[in-house]
Design an enzyme around this catalytic site. Structure first.
Site, PDB file in Angstrom:
ATOM      1  N   CYS A 170      10.259  23.428  39.901  1.00 20.62           N
ATOM      2  CA  CYS A 170       9.716  24.788  39.378  1.00 20.62           C
ATOM      3  C   CYS A 170       9.469  24.608  37.892  1.00 20.62           C
ATOM      4  CB  CYS A 170      10.639  25.811  39.935  1.00 20.62           C
ATOM      5  SG  CYS A 170       9.861  27.509  39.405  1.00 20.62           S
TER       6      CYS A 170
ATOM      7  N   ARG B 112       1.028  24.577  49.056  1.00 20.80           N
ATOM      8  CA  ARG B 112       1.663  25.419  50.132  1.00 20.80           C
ATOM      9  C   ARG B 112       0.721  25.577  51.411  1.00 20.80           C
ATOM     10  NH1 ARG B 112       3.879  30.459  47.334  1.00 20.80           N
ATOM     11  NH2 ARG B 112       5.194  28.917  46.088  1.00 20.80           N
TER      12      ARG B 112
ATOM     13  N   LYS C 195       2.280  40.904  49.536  1.00 19.85           N
ATOM     14  CA  LYS C 195       3.027  40.194  50.822  1.00 19.85           C
ATOM     15  C   LYS C 195       3.103  41.293  51.856  1.00 19.85           C
ATOM     16  CE  LYS C 195       5.475  37.202  47.748  1.00 19.85           C
ATOM     17  NZ  LYS C 195       6.536  36.328  47.006  1.00 19.85           N
TER      18      LYS C 195
ATOM     19  N   LYS D 236       0.130  39.147  43.294  1.00 17.74           N
ATOM     20  CA  LYS D 236       0.478  38.736  44.782  1.00 17.74           C
ATOM     21  C   LYS D 236       0.656  39.987  45.775  1.00 17.74           C
ATOM     22  CE  LYS D 236       3.851  35.996  43.454  1.00 17.74           C
ATOM     23  NZ  LYS D 236       4.960  35.559  43.267  1.00 17.74           N
TER      24      LYS D 236
ATOM     25  N   CYS E  66      16.431  28.468  46.463  1.00 18.42           N
ATOM     26  CA  CYS E  66      14.852  28.345  45.903  1.00 18.42           C
ATOM     27  C   CYS E  66      14.795  26.650  45.487  1.00 18.42           C
ATOM     28  CB  CYS E  66      14.343  29.031  45.008  1.00 18.42           C
ATOM     29  SG  CYS E  66      15.168  28.968  43.434  1.00 18.42           S
TER      30      CYS E  66
ATOM     31  N   ARG F  86      -0.698  36.985  50.795  1.00 23.46           N
ATOM     32  CA  ARG F  86       0.073  35.619  51.066  1.00 23.46           C
ATOM     33  C   ARG F  86       0.360  35.498  52.460  1.00 23.46           C
ATOM     34  NH1 ARG F  86       2.454  33.602  46.427  1.00 23.46           N
ATOM     35  NH2 ARG F  86       1.561  34.150  44.441  1.00 23.46           N
TER      36      ARG F  86
ATOM     37  N   CYS G  88      12.776  34.140  44.420  1.00 27.32           N
ATOM     38  CA  CYS G  88      12.189  33.515  45.689  1.00 27.32           C
ATOM     39  C   CYS G  88      13.078  33.304  46.988  1.00 27.32           C
ATOM     40  CB  CYS G  88      11.615  32.109  45.131  1.00 27.32           C
ATOM     41  SG  CYS G  88      10.375  32.166  43.605  1.00 27.32           S
TER      42      CYS G  88
ATOM     43  N   CYS H 200      16.255  31.371  38.578  1.00 26.91           N
ATOM     44  CA  CYS H 200      15.617  32.370  37.893  1.00 26.91           C
ATOM     45  C   CYS H 200      15.466  33.664  38.494  1.00 26.91           C
ATOM     46  CB  CYS H 200      14.133  31.906  37.336  1.00 26.91           C
ATOM     47  SG  CYS H 200      12.799  32.379  37.993  1.00 26.91           S
TER      48      CYS H 200
HETATM   49 FE1  SRM Z   1       8.328  32.479  44.594  1.00 25.87          FE
HETATM   50  C1  SRM Z   1       6.775  31.938  41.792  1.00 25.87           C
HETATM   51  C2  SRM Z   1       8.645  29.170  45.010  1.00 25.87           C
HETATM   52  C3  SRM Z   1       9.036  33.003  47.915  1.00 25.87           C
HETATM   53  C4  SRM Z   1       8.939  35.625  43.902  1.00 25.87           C
HETATM   54  N1  SRM Z   1       7.777  30.757  43.551  1.00 25.87           N
HETATM   55  C5  SRM Z   1       7.066  30.789  42.431  1.00 25.87           C
HETATM   56  C6  SRM Z   1       6.692  29.245  41.908  1.00 25.87           C
HETATM   57  C7  SRM Z   1       5.323  29.326  42.465  1.00 25.87           C
HETATM   58  C8  SRM Z   1       6.913  29.056  40.351  1.00 25.87           C
HETATM   59  C9  SRM Z   1       5.639  29.105  39.358  1.00 25.87           C
HETATM   60  O1  SRM Z   1       5.066  30.213  39.324  1.00 25.87           O
HETATM   61  O2  SRM Z   1       5.259  28.279  38.944  1.00 25.87           O
HETATM   62  C10 SRM Z   1       7.713  28.590  42.637  1.00 25.87           C
HETATM   63  C11 SRM Z   1       7.419  27.310  42.814  1.00 25.87           C
HETATM   64  C12 SRM Z   1       8.683  26.469  42.947  1.00 25.87           C
HETATM   65  C13 SRM Z   1       8.435  24.763  43.493  1.00 25.87           C
HETATM   66  O3  SRM Z   1       8.728  24.108  42.726  1.00 25.87           O
HETATM   67  O4  SRM Z   1       8.024  24.648  44.634  1.00 25.87           O
HETATM   68  C14 SRM Z   1       8.119  29.434  43.826  1.00 25.87           C
HETATM   69  N2  SRM Z   1       8.498  31.099  46.389  1.00 25.87           N
HETATM   70  C15 SRM Z   1       8.884  29.726  46.213  1.00 25.87           C
HETATM   71  C16 SRM Z   1       9.259  29.508  47.561  1.00 25.87           C
HETATM   72  C17 SRM Z   1       8.752  27.920  47.796  1.00 25.87           C
HETATM   73  C18 SRM Z   1      11.005  29.344  47.337  1.00 25.87           C
HETATM   74  C19 SRM Z   1      11.657  28.776  48.484  1.00 25.87           C
HETATM   75  O5  SRM Z   1      12.677  28.585  48.463  1.00 25.87           O
HETATM   76  O6  SRM Z   1      10.918  28.633  49.566  1.00 25.87           O
HETATM   77  C20 SRM Z   1       8.814  30.345  48.496  1.00 25.87           C
HETATM   78  C21 SRM Z   1       7.397  30.321  48.910  1.00 25.87           C
HETATM   79  C22 SRM Z   1       6.842  31.351  50.130  1.00 25.87           C
HETATM   80  C23 SRM Z   1       5.617  31.109  50.538  1.00 25.87           C
HETATM   81  O7  SRM Z   1       5.525  30.248  51.374  1.00 25.87           O
HETATM   82  O8  SRM Z   1       4.744  31.700  50.236  1.00 25.87           O
HETATM   83  C24 SRM Z   1       8.854  31.509  47.523  1.00 25.87           C
HETATM   84  N3  SRM Z   1       8.614  34.152  45.430  1.00 25.87           N
HETATM   85  C25 SRM Z   1       9.117  34.097  47.128  1.00 25.87           C
HETATM   86  C26 SRM Z   1       9.750  35.308  47.281  1.00 25.87           C
HETATM   87  C27 SRM Z   1      10.413  35.568  48.716  1.00 25.87           C
HETATM   88  C28 SRM Z   1       9.123  36.184  49.718  1.00 25.87           C
HETATM   89  O9  SRM Z   1       8.321  36.312  49.444  1.00 25.87           O
HETATM   90  O10 SRM Z   1       9.786  36.553  50.751  1.00 25.87           O
HETATM   91  C29 SRM Z   1       9.671  36.022  46.111  1.00 25.87           C
HETATM   92  C30 SRM Z   1      10.340  37.340  46.119  1.00 25.87           C
HETATM   93  C31 SRM Z   1       9.667  38.363  46.977  1.00 25.87           C
HETATM   94  C32 SRM Z   1       8.560  39.118  45.959  1.00 25.87           C
HETATM   95  O11 SRM Z   1       7.585  38.511  45.855  1.00 25.87           O
HETATM   96  O12 SRM Z   1       8.879  40.194  45.228  1.00 25.87           O
HETATM   97  C33 SRM Z   1       9.049  35.302  45.246  1.00 25.87           C
HETATM   98  N4  SRM Z   1       7.991  33.625  43.192  1.00 25.87           N
HETATM   99  C34 SRM Z   1       8.230  34.999  42.808  1.00 25.87           C
HETATM  100  C35 SRM Z   1       7.835  35.576  41.509  1.00 25.87           C
HETATM  101  C36 SRM Z   1       8.038  36.829  41.116  1.00 25.87           C
HETATM  102  C37 SRM Z   1       6.891  37.658  41.642  1.00 25.87           C
HETATM  103  C38 SRM Z   1       7.104  39.058  40.768  1.00 25.87           C
HETATM  104  O13 SRM Z   1       6.657  40.110  41.419  1.00 25.87           O
HETATM  105  O14 SRM Z   1       7.605  39.369  39.730  1.00 25.87           O
HETATM  106  C39 SRM Z   1       7.277  34.238  40.836  1.00 25.87           C
HETATM  107  C40 SRM Z   1       6.604  34.270  39.555  1.00 25.87           C
HETATM  108  C41 SRM Z   1       5.406  35.288  39.424  1.00 25.87           C
HETATM  109  O15 SRM Z   1       4.706  35.596  40.249  1.00 25.87           O
HETATM  110  O16 SRM Z   1       4.998  35.422  38.238  1.00 25.87           O
HETATM  111  C42 SRM Z   1       7.132  33.300  41.948  1.00 25.87           C
HETATM  112 FE1  SF4 Z   2      11.348  28.829  40.434  1.00 22.09          FE
HETATM  113 FE2  SF4 Z   2      12.592  30.900  39.965  1.00 22.09          FE
HETATM  114 FE3  SF4 Z   2      11.324  31.079  42.102  1.00 22.09          FE
HETATM  115 FE4  SF4 Z   2      13.401  29.614  41.939  1.00 22.09          FE
HETATM  116  S1  SF4 Z   2      13.328  32.096  41.886  1.00 22.09           S
HETATM  117  S2  SF4 Z   2      11.698  28.840  42.710  1.00 22.09           S
HETATM  118  S3  SF4 Z   2      13.586  29.062  39.909  1.00 22.09           S
HETATM  119  S4  SF4 Z   2      10.142  30.891  40.150  1.00 22.09           S
END
Ligand code: SRM
Ligand code: SF4
Length: 638
Positions: free
Chosen positions: A459, A77, A232, A230, A453, A146, A502, A498
């Protein structure tokens, strides 16, 4: 005097990850050692540290076979503040995706690019190539700040937009990890050649404030343990909610005076979306207004918020470790006074702000300096070539020929900018030839405002499909809306595989959150401009039951909406009890024995994608196109 990092906030044992960070020697091990080993994948400890370098270990879940080793591959990323991708970086990413990746690039919901499918043995060459092309992946994942978001629009005549870019960039620099690990591991110690940080940022990082920095080790702001989770940040301008301000740990809103000069920033904190099904103690939360800070103090304030979360965030339970839980547990007043201790003075009251709007900046637009920018809609951010839809080729050709910079948008789209008006016809010609729609009015509106997502197959946390499922879901919703006489209706649909959130589904008017294979929790009632949290309406909707579930809700909406009221606003106004009551008493036209005029059939993925691209290119619905094609094939005359 406040303590510096990281005092345990209670007597419980720190989580396993705190030990892994502590033993990593500032993000070096065990990544450095394991990278040299001839293996297909990293150990559990290395995976955790690798995240800080911008990479996740994944496996292709479509290829899982019981008893066989997983099909391991790495996701990378980029760290791209404000979504900025210089032309040379774009061309490098495009090349790397073909050479080492899965031939696609993916724009993320935080304005980064992701590469998928990179084998461990190619990881070093891939990261090195990115850094040598003015890019970085450092800090794109992991327990630290981030990618910093900012509105992507390059309005040169609106000073506030320029300030948002400038400060997004500077805050990203301020909070960049200082460890030498990244360059040692991926570039054999060669220092980055990317843009130098300003002296102001350098000085701000070093200044202690009241305990904002940690004196031992390589990381003045983060210390040995980095952040509890993390973190943000976004920087935006009054009225522009393209960055989903309420979902961030920390948001700054540019405040200017009557001459357009920057005076300071309004501060919001405590947003976050990640949650876990059936664990009520985890929840999506909107950020609170904290106050206003003058421009001269902004870095001090950012450091004070970071230090508060660094020192008091929960390091024992990772499900309770985000800043939103600290603010929820403490309340805004206590949080503000702790930040003020690190900051060294009182935080001023917030300045008034206008209402926020959702902006996507698609189509041809004026930059305000004589040049143009073009926003191109990309379904779920996936840049690829498929059938007559050749987006990847088009972007490569345009960037190669015209050397244009790109801004990635928070809605997974791209903006090409610095376009001289005389270049427009040639650029339009390339896009037309490659089957890319540039007039936003011609894009199916449900698709335009939707996000999903990646979920399966990359994922590891996905419970069900998202990116691969949403086109079919949207098509079915469109058919249903048309059938119900809501032809031009559209609203914000977001889907995730899930509950981690994201694609920010909890801010959507209609959110689908994977809860079981082929099933989703459905969230209703978010606003079109993402200023209100949606609520869970049902926990498990099987995708086969989509029409049966939505039809009564849409009929109620059509009958009882106020003039101009959006779907999300309607659901929030009438409330779930009223929707449930209407649904319980609803008899569909089908159950009243009328012909619904539609049946569902299944087509293979490649046929579906080709059908979709052709339908879009011809401005028809997929149902109409399929109907036409099958009638011709089956020689049915009407
Ligand atoms: Fe996310 C984890 C993809 C934005 C909340 N996110 C993941 C992982 C890395 C899965 C993992 O941990 O194994 C996913 C990789 C999937 C893949 O195959 O690529 C993933 N997140 C993404 C992306 C690529 C989704 C997308 O459709 O673009 C986004 C990458 C953003 C970037 O460039 O940095 C992405 N993730 C977000 C957002 C939205 C945002 O940041 O604006 C959120 C919700 C906002 C927040 O953080 O509260 C988000 N991702 C999570 C979480 C839950 C965090 C939490 O507080 O519980 C996880 C899991 C974790 O951290 O344990 C996670
Ligand atoms: Fe993976 Fe859940 Fe984030 Fe979708 S919302 S990319 S399934 S961690």
């Amino acid at each position: 005097m406040v303590k510096s990092a990281p005092p345990a906030t209670n007597s419980q044992k720190p989580s396993k990850l705190e030990g892994i960070k502590e033993r990593s020697n500032f993000l070096r091990e065990p990544v450095a050692t394991e990278l040299l080993q001839d293996t297909t994948h990293f150990s559990e400890q290395a995976i955790q540290i690798l995240k800080f370098h911008g990479s996740y270990q994944q496996d292709n879940r479509d290829n899982r076979v019981k008893g066989q080793e997983k099909d391991y591959q790495m996701m990378l990323r980029t760290r791209s503040p404000g979504g900025f991708i210089p032309p040379e970086l774009y061309l490098t990413l495009d090349k790397l995706s073909n050479e080492y990746g899965n031939h696609t690039l993916r724009v993320t919901t935080r304005q980064g690019f992701q590469l998928h499918g990179i084998l461990k043995k190619n990881l070093k060459s891939t990261i090195a190539a990115i850094v040598k092309s003015m890019g970085s992946t450092l800090g794109a994942c992991g327990d630290l700040n981030r990618n910093v978001m900012a509105p992507p629009a390059p309005f040169k005549n609106k000073a506030e937009y320029q300030y948002a870019w400038e400060y997004a960039n500077n805050i990203a620099d301020l909070l960049t990890p200082q460890t030498g690990a990244y360059y040692e591991i991926w570039l054999d110690g060669e220092k980055a050649i990317s843009g130098e940080e300003t002296p102001e940022v350098k000085a701000a990082r070093q200044s202690n404030g009241n305990g904002t920095i940690v004196h031992d080790g390589e990381e003045p702001i983060y210390g040995t343990h980095y952040m509890p989770r993390k973190f943000k940040i976004s920087v935006t301008v009054p009225g522009d909610n393209s960055i989903d301000l309420y979902t961030q740990d920390l948001s700054l809103v540019v405040i200017t005076d009557s001459q357009g000069e920057l005076t300071g920033f309004n501060i919001f904190a405590g947003g976050g979306l990640g949650r876990t099904h059936n664990k009520e103690e985890t929840f999506a939360r909107m950020a609170d207004a904290i106050g206003y800070v003058a421009k001269a103090d902004v870095y001090k304030l950012v450091k004070a918020v970071v230090a508060t979360q660094r020192d008091y965030g929960d390091r024992t339970n990772r499900r309770h470790a985000r800043l939103k839980y600290l603010i929820h547990d403490w309340g805004v007043e206590r949080f503000r006074s702790m930040v003020e201790k690190y900051f060294g003075k009182a935080i001023e009251p917030s300045q008034p702000l206008p209402e926020f709007k959702y902006e996507d900046f698609l189509g041809w637009n004026k930059q305000g300096d004589g040049k143009l920018f073009l926003g191109i809609s990309i379904d779920n951010g996936r840049v690829k070539d498929e059938g007559s839809f050749q987006l990847k080729t088009a972007l490569r050709e345009i960037v190669q020929q015209f050397n244009l910079p790109i801004r990635l948008t928070p809605s997974q789209n791209v903006l090409l900018y610095e376009i001289a008006p005389e270049q427009k016809p040639a650029i339009q010609e390339i896009l037309d030839r490659c089957g890319i729609i540039t007039n936003p009015k011609e894009i199916e509106a449900l698709t335009r405002y939707a996000m999903a997502c990646p979920a399966l197959p990359t994922c590891g946390l996905a419970i069900t499909e998202s990116e691969r499922a949403i086109p079919g879901i949207i098509e079915r919703i469109r058919v249903l809306l048309n059938k119900l006489g809501l032809k031009r209706e559209h609203f914000v649909i977001r889907m995730t595989g899930c509950p981690n959130g994201c694609a920010r589904p909890y801010m959507a008017e209609l959110g689908f959150v994977g809860s079981a294979p082929e099933s989703y929790q459905v969230w209703l009632g978010g606003s079109p401009n993402q200023t209100r949290l949606a609520q869970p309406y049902t926990d498990r909707l099987h995708h086969d039951d989509l029409e049966k579930f939505l039809e009564p809700i849409f009929v109620f909406f059509k009958k009882s909406r106020e003039k101009g009221e959006s779907f999300g606003d309607f659901c929030a106004r009438v409330g779930f009890d009223a929707i449930r009551e209407f649904t319980a008493n609803y008899q569909s036209s089908a159950s009243r024995g009328k012909n619904t005029g539609g049946h569902r059939i299944t087509v293979r993925d490649n046929v579906f994608n080709q059908l979709k691209a052709t339908a879009e290119a011809q401005g028809k619905s997929m149902t109409d196109l399929l109907d036409e094609a099958l009638k011709a094939y089956l020689k049915i005359e009407e």
